[in-house]
Design a protein around this motif. Structure first.
Motif, PDB file in Angstrom:
ATOM      1  N   GLN A  39       0.830  -1.202   0.000  1.00 33.55           N
ATOM      2  CA  GLN A  39       0.000   0.000   0.000  1.00 33.55           C
ATOM      3  C   GLN A  39       0.866   1.253   0.000  1.00 33.55           C
ATOM      4  O   GLN A  39       1.788   1.384   0.806  1.00 33.55           O
ATOM      5  CB  GLN A  39      -0.907   0.001   1.233  1.00 33.55           C
ATOM      6  CG  GLN A  39      -1.901   1.135   1.269  1.00 33.55           C
ATOM      7  CD  GLN A  39      -2.584   1.241   2.614  1.00 33.55           C
ATOM      8  OE1 GLN A  39      -2.009   1.787   3.552  1.00 33.55           O
ATOM      9  NE2 GLN A  39      -3.794   0.704   2.716  1.00 33.55           N
ATOM     10  N   ASP A  45     -10.640   2.049   4.579  1.00 35.39           N
ATOM     11  CA  ASP A  45     -10.601   1.267   5.809  1.00 35.39           C
ATOM     12  C   ASP A  45      -9.245   1.448   6.491  1.00 35.39           C
ATOM     13  O   ASP A  45      -8.217   1.028   5.955  1.00 35.39           O
ATOM     14  CB  ASP A  45     -10.833  -0.209   5.489  1.00 35.39           C
ATOM     15  CG  ASP A  45     -10.859  -1.095   6.731  1.00 35.39           C
ATOM     16  OD1 ASP A  45     -10.688  -0.562   7.848  1.00 35.39           O
ATOM     17  OD2 ASP A  45     -11.057  -2.318   6.579  1.00 35.39           O
ATOM     18  N   PRO A  46      -9.216   2.076   7.670  1.00 38.22           N
ATOM     19  CA  PRO A  46      -7.922   2.275   8.337  1.00 38.22           C
ATOM     20  C   PRO A  46      -7.248   0.980   8.766  1.00 38.22           C
ATOM     21  O   PRO A  46      -6.056   0.971   9.052  1.00 38.22           O
ATOM     22  CB  PRO A  46      -8.296   3.138   9.556  1.00 38.22           C
ATOM     23  CG  PRO A  46      -9.741   2.841   9.810  1.00 38.22           C
ATOM     24  CD  PRO A  46     -10.339   2.613   8.459  1.00 38.22           C
ATOM     25  N   HIS A  47      -8.019  -0.121   8.835  1.00 37.62           N
ATOM     26  CA  HIS A  47      -7.459  -1.413   9.231  1.00 37.62           C
ATOM     27  C   HIS A  47      -7.026  -2.253   8.029  1.00 37.62           C
ATOM     28  O   HIS A  47      -6.664  -3.411   8.187  1.00 37.62           O
ATOM     29  CB  HIS A  47      -8.485  -2.185  10.057  1.00 37.62           C
ATOM     30  CG  HIS A  47      -8.956  -1.451  11.276  1.00 37.62           C
ATOM     31  ND1 HIS A  47      -8.145  -1.189  12.353  1.00 37.62           N
ATOM     32  CD2 HIS A  47     -10.168  -0.899  11.571  1.00 37.62           C
ATOM     33  CE1 HIS A  47      -8.819  -0.522  13.277  1.00 37.62           C
ATOM     34  NE2 HIS A  47     -10.051  -0.332  12.821  1.00 37.62           N
ATOM     35  N   GLU A  48      -7.065  -1.669   6.845  1.00 35.98           N
ATOM     36  CA  GLU A  48      -6.680  -2.385   5.635  1.00 35.98           C
ATOM     37  C   GLU A  48      -5.216  -2.827   5.726  1.00 35.98           C
ATOM     38  O   GLU A  48      -4.358  -2.073   6.184  1.00 35.98           O
ATOM     39  CB  GLU A  48      -6.864  -1.449   4.440  1.00 35.98           C
ATOM     40  CG  GLU A  48      -6.693  -2.081   3.083  1.00 35.98           C
ATOM     41  CD  GLU A  48      -7.030  -1.071   2.005  1.00 35.98           C
ATOM     42  OE1 GLU A  48      -8.068  -1.242   1.348  1.00 35.98           O
ATOM     43  OE2 GLU A  48      -6.265  -0.103   1.836  1.00 35.98           O
ATOM     44  N   PRO A  49      -4.907  -4.051   5.301  1.00 37.36           N
ATOM     45  CA  PRO A  49      -3.518  -4.526   5.395  1.00 37.36           C
ATOM     46  C   PRO A  49      -2.596  -3.739   4.484  1.00 37.36           C
ATOM     47  O   PRO A  49      -2.999  -3.251   3.428  1.00 37.36           O
ATOM     48  CB  PRO A  49      -3.619  -5.984   4.959  1.00 37.36           C
ATOM     49  CG  PRO A  49      -4.859  -6.060   4.133  1.00 37.36           C
ATOM     50  CD  PRO A  49      -5.806  -5.063   4.728  1.00 37.36           C
ATOM     51  N   ARG A  50      -1.330  -3.616   4.904  1.00 32.76           N
ATOM     52  CA  ARG A  50      -0.332  -2.902   4.103  1.00 32.76           C
ATOM     53  C   ARG A  50       0.136  -3.738   2.918  1.00 32.76           C
ATOM     54  O   ARG A  50       0.496  -3.200   1.875  1.00 32.76           O
ATOM     55  CB  ARG A  50       0.877  -2.550   4.971  1.00 32.76           C
ATOM     56  CG  ARG A  50       0.537  -1.759   6.226  1.00 32.76           C
ATOM     57  CD  ARG A  50       0.152  -0.338   5.921  1.00 32.76           C
ATOM     58  NE  ARG A  50      -0.077   0.429   7.140  1.00 32.76           N
ATOM     59  CZ  ARG A  50      -0.472   1.697   7.167  1.00 32.76           C
ATOM     60  NH1 ARG A  50      -0.663   2.332   6.022  1.00 32.76           N
ATOM     61  NH2 ARG A  50      -0.661   2.326   8.304  1.00 32.76           N
ATOM     62  N   ARG A  88     -10.404 -12.457   1.509  1.00 31.39           N
ATOM     63  CA  ARG A  88     -11.020 -11.126   1.522  1.00 31.39           C
ATOM     64  C   ARG A  88     -10.547 -10.308   0.333  1.00 31.39           C
ATOM     65  O   ARG A  88      -9.359 -10.224   0.033  1.00 31.39           O
ATOM     66  CB  ARG A  88     -10.650 -10.394   2.822  1.00 31.39           C
ATOM     67  CG  ARG A  88     -11.272  -9.010   2.945  1.00 31.39           C
ATOM     68  CD  ARG A  88     -12.724  -9.111   3.350  1.00 31.39           C
ATOM     69  NE  ARG A  88     -13.299  -7.798   3.597  1.00 31.39           N
ATOM     70  CZ  ARG A  88     -14.013  -7.094   2.721  1.00 31.39           C
ATOM     71  NH1 ARG A  88     -14.219  -7.572   1.511  1.00 31.39           N
ATOM     72  NH2 ARG A  88     -14.520  -5.924   3.041  1.00 31.39           N
ATOM     73  N   GLU A 104      -6.547 -10.014   0.292  1.00 26.42           N
ATOM     74  CA  GLU A 104      -5.672 -10.267   1.429  1.00 26.42           C
ATOM     75  C   GLU A 104      -4.582 -11.246   1.014  1.00 26.42           C
ATOM     76  O   GLU A 104      -4.795 -12.159   0.216  1.00 26.42           O
ATOM     77  CB  GLU A 104      -6.458 -10.812   2.617  1.00 26.42           C
ATOM     78  CG  GLU A 104      -7.027 -12.201   2.434  1.00 26.42           C
ATOM     79  CD  GLU A 104      -7.634 -12.774   3.702  1.00 26.42           C
ATOM     80  OE1 GLU A 104      -6.967 -12.751   4.746  1.00 26.42           O
ATOM     81  OE2 GLU A 104      -8.787 -13.240   3.631  1.00 26.42           O
ATOM     82  N   HIS A 336       6.474   0.727   8.522  1.00 24.19           N
ATOM     83  CA  HIS A 336       5.505  -0.354   8.663  1.00 24.19           C
ATOM     84  C   HIS A 336       6.228  -1.675   8.826  1.00 24.19           C
ATOM     85  O   HIS A 336       7.168  -1.983   8.101  1.00 24.19           O
ATOM     86  CB  HIS A 336       4.581  -0.424   7.451  1.00 24.19           C
ATOM     87  CG  HIS A 336       3.864   0.863   7.189  1.00 24.19           C
ATOM     88  ND1 HIS A 336       3.176   1.540   8.166  1.00 24.19           N
ATOM     89  CD2 HIS A 336       3.757   1.602   6.054  1.00 24.19           C
ATOM     90  CE1 HIS A 336       2.652   2.637   7.646  1.00 24.19           C
ATOM     91  NE2 HIS A 336       2.989   2.696   6.364  1.00 24.19           N
TER      92      HIS A 336
END
Length: 403
Positions: A39, A45-50, A88, A104, A336
């Motif tokens: 990313q 979505d702030p919880h979206e995976p990097r 996902r 994901e 990250h």
């Protein structure tokens, strides 16, 4: 199944897709390639995976309208599917130059690869492990069948490609159903008429007969998958497509206990019901199938199954674990940090390891809750379900690390 690649610079592929930098190609198939994506722009979505997996249409098929339609169909369906046992989907994008689906990133192995690694060593999966994986796929299929459109009408999604290659087990012990590229909404409003799609050895008889399909088609395919996981044999696959189709249509379906005598009678009954050629005699729903499997798997067994699955994948694929861990190393200067779950620790000395199995009935069996197994070393280990000509190997005796 898509073939693996070791991550590295792929000069022929994209470098940026939407909000994602393309890091490396990690797999490729007939119609698409899978890239590792990072990313670079935040999403809603702030919880979206990097880190994500980017499924990208291959250049040579992007002009085929049928392929584009299948790809869009998969994306339209997947964005609606939010379930712990379904991969996902985060973003779908198709334009004149590129089509991609951001998903994901799953770290682990397909159940087909796990099965192949066991066969390499002359082993079969423990029936409890096979039953648990099939039950979780049944949960995923039931959810897909019941999900509704924007007007609240059930979509009745049929996967149409339920195979061991499309069941994934993560290093954390999660079970995920993947690849809805062949999926169909029952009324045909997205995918049109009943075409003979899917892998031939996993087709249901009604698909071959070009009958209208419903969710029981997936139950038959899941039954074939279950039979094969329990026996470490192929049920319908033959030397030619014609012979395979005829085997699906009318070939004998042996009781699993003829091949794997250690399978409990109740599990054999469940498999036989899922494999009824007359779909009116099959399980009526995947939830009914999951209920019977969960009734067999008592709560204590279910509670420890994630740990057992994690240990199994780590044991069979330690090198791939280290390789996939490397996928998640952040670039220099990045703040990250992402990592895989740690490898399971060695169990206490009171726990037993993998016992030797009789040659007439090999089975991957372990005491609960063992978190590591002793298996014969492979050089190199099988990768992603690759075929091998090596002879069967006997399990290694427990050593000090496993007791």
């Amino acid at each position: 199944m898509e073939s693996p690649h070791r991550p590295g610079t792929d000069h022929s592929g994209p470098t940026r897709l939407g909000r994602w930098d393309v890091v490396a190609k990690i797999a490729s198939g007939g119609m698409s390639s899978i890239y590792l994506g990072r990313q670079v722009e935040p999403g809603p979505d702030p919880h979206e995976p990097r880190m994500v997996a980017l499924k990208v249409l291959r250049h040579e098929v992007r002009d085929d309208p049928r392929v584009i339609k299948m790809f869009l169909t998969e994306g339209q369906l997947l964005v609606r599917l939010v379930h712990p046992n379904i991969v996902r989907t985060l973003e779908v994008h198709v334009d004149d130059e590129r089509g991609f689906i951001a998903m994901e990133l799953l770290l682990g192995q397909s159940i087909a690869a796990i099965q192949d690694a066991c066969v390499e060593r002359g082993l079969r999966l423990n029936p409890e492990i096979a039953a648990f994986c099939v039950a979780r796929v049944a949960d995923a299929l039931q959810y897909a069948n019941e999900i509704t459109d924007d007007d609240g009408r059930p979509l009745d999604i049929i996967h149409r490609d339920v195979t061991p290659q499309n069941v994934f087990v993560s290093y954390a012990g999660e079970v995920k159903l993947i690849d809805f590229g062949m999926a169909k909404i029952v009324d045909g409003s997205i995918t049109g008429p009943n075409l003979l799609v899917g892998k031939l050895p996993y087709l249901a008889p009604e698909q071959i007969q070009q009958m209208p399909l419903d969710h029981r088609t997936d139950i038959f395919a899941l039954g074939v998958t279950f039979w094969e996981l329990l026996t470490a044999k192929r049920l319908f696959r033959r030397n030619t497509d014609e012979e395979t189709i005829e085997a699906v249509r009318s070939g004998r379906i042996p009781d699993v206990r003829e091949v794997a005598p250690e399978v409990p009678e109740e599990i054999a009954r469940i498999v036989a019901t899922a494999l009824e050629r007359d779909r009116d005699k099959r399980y009526w729903s995947t939830s009914e199938l999951a209920y019977d499997l969960d009734a067999f798997l008592v709560p204590d067994v279910q509670a420890g199954m994630g740990e057992r699955l994690s240990a199994l994948v780590h044991t069979l694929y330690p090198d791939e674990y280290a390789e996939q861990q490397g996928w998640l190393v952040p670039p220099p200067g990045s703040s990250h940090s992402v990592s895989l779950p740690p490898a399971p620790p060695a169990p206490p000395s009171s726990r037993s390891g993998l016992p030797p199995m009789p040659p007439s009935s090999p089975s991957l069996s372990e005491s609960v809750p063992v978190r590591r197994y002793t298996l014969p070393p492979m050089n190199p280990p099988p990768r992603f379900g690759a075929a091998s000509s090596r002879p069967f190997l006997q399990p290694a005796a427990p050593n000090d690390d496993d007791t």
